[in-house]
Design a protein around this motif. Structure first.
Motif, mmCIF file in Angstrom:
data_model
loop_
_atom_site.group_PDB
_atom_site.id
_atom_site.type_symbol
_atom_site.label_atom_id
_atom_site.label_comp_id
_atom_site.label_asym_id
_atom_site.label_seq_id
_atom_site.Cartn_x
_atom_site.Cartn_y
_atom_site.Cartn_z
ATOM 1 N N ALA A 225 0.984 -1.021 0.030
ATOM 2 C CA ALA A 225 -0.041 0.109 -0.032
ATOM 3 C C ALA A 225 0.698 1.207 -0.027
ATOM 4 O O ALA A 225 0.549 2.378 -0.541
ATOM 5 N N ALA A 226 2.010 1.369 0.742
ATOM 6 C CA ALA A 226 3.004 2.286 0.866
ATOM 7 C C ALA A 226 3.378 2.667 -0.612
ATOM 8 O O ALA A 226 3.514 3.762 -0.915
ATOM 9 N N ASP A 227 3.791 1.437 -1.185
ATOM 10 C CA ASP A 227 4.470 1.410 -2.517
ATOM 11 C C ASP A 227 3.564 2.079 -3.605
ATOM 12 O O ASP A 227 3.984 2.929 -4.367
ATOM 13 N N ALA A 228 2.209 1.781 -3.420
ATOM 14 C CA ALA A 228 1.003 2.059 -4.454
ATOM 15 C C ALA A 228 1.034 3.746 -4.237
ATOM 16 O O ALA A 228 0.709 4.471 -4.985
ATOM 17 N N SER A 229 0.924 4.115 -2.957
ATOM 18 C CA SER A 229 1.002 5.318 -2.776
ATOM 19 C C SER A 229 1.949 6.168 -3.032
ATOM 20 O O SER A 229 1.877 7.514 -3.469
ATOM 21 N N ALA A 230 3.339 5.838 -2.872
ATOM 22 C CA ALA A 230 4.424 6.356 -3.473
ATOM 23 C C ALA A 230 4.357 6.614 -5.105
ATOM 24 O O ALA A 230 4.573 7.612 -5.488
ATOM 25 N N ALA B 220 3.053 9.846 -13.373
ATOM 26 C CA ALA B 220 3.597 10.200 -14.662
ATOM 27 C C ALA B 220 3.532 11.685 -15.247
ATOM 28 O O ALA B 220 2.106 12.107 -15.287
ATOM 29 N N SER B 221 4.380 12.286 -15.471
ATOM 30 C CA SER B 221 4.056 13.609 -16.096
ATOM 31 C C SER B 221 3.791 13.698 -17.407
ATOM 32 O O SER B 221 4.053 12.320 -17.998
ATOM 33 N N SER B 222 3.295 14.693 -18.145
ATOM 34 C CA SER B 222 2.953 14.387 -19.645
ATOM 35 C C SER B 222 3.646 15.808 -20.277
ATOM 36 O O SER B 222 3.701 16.698 -19.708
ATOM 37 N N ILE B 223 4.036 15.442 -21.573
ATOM 38 C CA ILE B 223 4.614 16.537 -22.417
ATOM 39 C C ILE B 223 3.927 16.472 -23.896
ATOM 40 O O ILE B 223 3.486 15.459 -24.309
ATOM 41 N N ASP C 186 4.106 19.220 -17.716
ATOM 42 C CA ASP C 186 3.867 19.453 -16.690
ATOM 43 C C ASP C 186 4.681 18.601 -15.624
ATOM 44 O O ASP C 186 3.957 17.686 -15.111
ATOM 45 N N GLY C 187 5.818 18.849 -15.608
ATOM 46 C CA GLY C 187 6.810 18.001 -14.790
ATOM 47 C C GLY C 187 6.540 18.120 -13.246
ATOM 48 O O GLY C 187 5.277 18.825 -12.934
ATOM 49 N N ASP D 296 13.412 10.631 -8.559
ATOM 50 C CA ASP D 296 12.855 9.380 -8.845
ATOM 51 C C ASP D 296 11.576 9.388 -9.693
ATOM 52 O O ASP D 296 10.920 8.325 -9.577
ATOM 53 N N HIS D 297 11.367 10.552 -10.167
ATOM 54 C CA HIS D 297 10.148 10.520 -11.248
ATOM 55 C C HIS D 297 10.479 10.163 -12.448
ATOM 56 O O HIS D 297 11.706 10.027 -12.961
ATOM 57 N N ARG D 298 9.465 9.925 -13.360
ATOM 58 C CA ARG D 298 9.834 9.256 -14.699
ATOM 59 C C ARG D 298 9.748 10.593 -15.721
ATOM 60 O O ARG D 298 8.791 11.350 -15.414
#
Length: 132
Positions: free
Chosen positions: A24-29, A35-38, A60-61, A118-120
């Motif tokens: 649940a913590a991993d899903a929340s994180a 994902a950002s979009s461009i 929208d990073g 750690d964002h994509r």
């Protein structure tokens, strides 16, 4: 004997609860790292060799900070950065990159929004045909 079984069942239940809480913590994180979009729009889809054209879009990073956007080309089965094709977004997330391509033919390009941490990263592919 029954005491050992009860202890084993309690330990197993504790492990299952801990694993479930971890998931649940991993899903929340993961949700907070959504994902950002461009977007990417070329001003001219058929530029001449050596002719300047512009790629515009919005990224929208993550967070309110300005982010870098770079343009890449797909050549020899891999994505390569185009020299000088890297800009920083404005406060509203918009960006503008000037490009000059010197290799004719159909060019598979993409805009890459650099997320950092750690964002994509975000990707938007587009195609131009560079004419002789």
């Amino acid at each position: 004997m029954p005491t050992i079984r009860i202890a084993a069942l309690v330990a197993a239940a504790s492990l299952v609860a801990a694993a479930t809480a971890g998931l649940a913590a991993d899903a929340s994180a993961a949700a907070t790292r959504a994902a950002s979009s461009i977007t990417a729009h070329a001003s001219d889809n058929t530029p001449q060799v050596g002719q300047e054209f512009v790629v515009r879009g919005v990224y929208d990073g993550p967070g309110a900070a300005a982010h870098d956007v770079k343009i890449q080309t797909f050549r020899n089965d891999r994505w390569l950065n185009i020299d000088g094709a890297r800009v920083t977004t404005r406060s509203d997330g918009s960006y503008r990159v000037r490009l000059v391509l010197n290799i004719r033919g159909v060019r598979d390009l993409r805009a890459v929004g650099i997320a950092g941490g750690d964002h994509r990263n975000a990707y938007a592919r587009f195609v131009v045909e560079v004419l002789p």
